[in-house]
Design an enzyme around this catalytic site. Sequence first.
Site, PDB file in Angstrom:
ATOM      1  N   SER A 133     -33.598  37.138  53.307  1.00 39.77           N
ATOM      2  CA  SER A 133     -34.462  37.498  54.423  1.00 39.77           C
ATOM      3  C   SER A 133     -35.136  36.267  55.018  1.00 39.77           C
ATOM      4  O   SER A 133     -35.548  35.346  54.302  1.00 39.77           O
ATOM      5  CB  SER A 133     -35.529  38.489  53.942  1.00 39.77           C
ATOM      6  OG  SER A 133     -36.390  38.853  54.996  1.00 39.77           O
ATOM      7  N   GLU A 161     -31.783  44.451  55.527  1.00 38.66           N
ATOM      8  CA  GLU A 161     -30.712  45.444  55.670  1.00 38.66           C
ATOM      9  C   GLU A 161     -29.915  45.597  54.378  1.00 38.66           C
ATOM     10  O   GLU A 161     -28.765  46.055  54.403  1.00 38.66           O
ATOM     11  CB  GLU A 161     -29.769  45.056  56.819  1.00 38.66           C
ATOM     12  CG  GLU A 161     -30.421  45.018  58.184  1.00 38.66           C
ATOM     13  CD  GLU A 161     -30.705  46.400  58.772  1.00 38.66           C
ATOM     14  OE1 GLU A 161     -30.623  47.399  58.032  1.00 38.66           O
ATOM     15  OE2 GLU A 161     -31.036  46.462  59.979  1.00 38.66           O
TER      16      GLU A 161
END
Length: 222
Positions: free
Chosen positions: A46, A78
């Site tokens: 991330s 995700e």
Amino acid sequence: MSNDNAREVRQELCKYARKIVEGGLVVGPGGNISARAGDKMYLSPSGFALEEIEPEQWIEVDIPTGEVTETGLRPSSEVLMHLYGYRKKPDMGAMVHTHPPHCIAFTLIEQELPIMFPDQAALVGRTAFIPYLVPTTDLLADAVAAKVNEACSILLGNHGLVTTGRNLREAFYRTQVVEESAKIYLSARAAGTPVPLTDEEVAEIAALESEDYRIQLLQKMK
């Protein structure tokens, strides 16, 4: 899985992460990609622009349990979309999620991307569509997982594109072809009425002696 396999997957991820950025398929820290090795997937962390990720920074996630190997970095937001996809499609080797501009523009005015030229028919085929859902949610993850056995490319309304493949190379090339397809459609529509291939013409391409055609297409896209 051997350390050599994991090292090779991490290197491949770095290679295709750079290609994605160089191709203008994401901007800034957008997008996320993963590849499978045995029961593990390796996913972008991330907050990183894809081209910034070093081989050791790809996050290892156990596919059956969802357990994340501790590295001090967080997996992409995700992570569930990738994880659910691998669980639903065991022969999937890679997932590429990007934000290609022509794909996003296409989803603002249309839903079904027609098949317009032979390379699209041979390498991608039908592209699925999911109306806008809030990114990073289990709703989006469930929706993508429900489509991965239906199509190898999935347009996400107002959001981007997901492609899958037996490996990163195949998933990446599918991303390129779908983005080019969206660009061609938008250009044709601006000039007149697009005329896609008929179902019969698509079937003829699929029936060519050309699993060879498809292999040659992959080879020329190096």
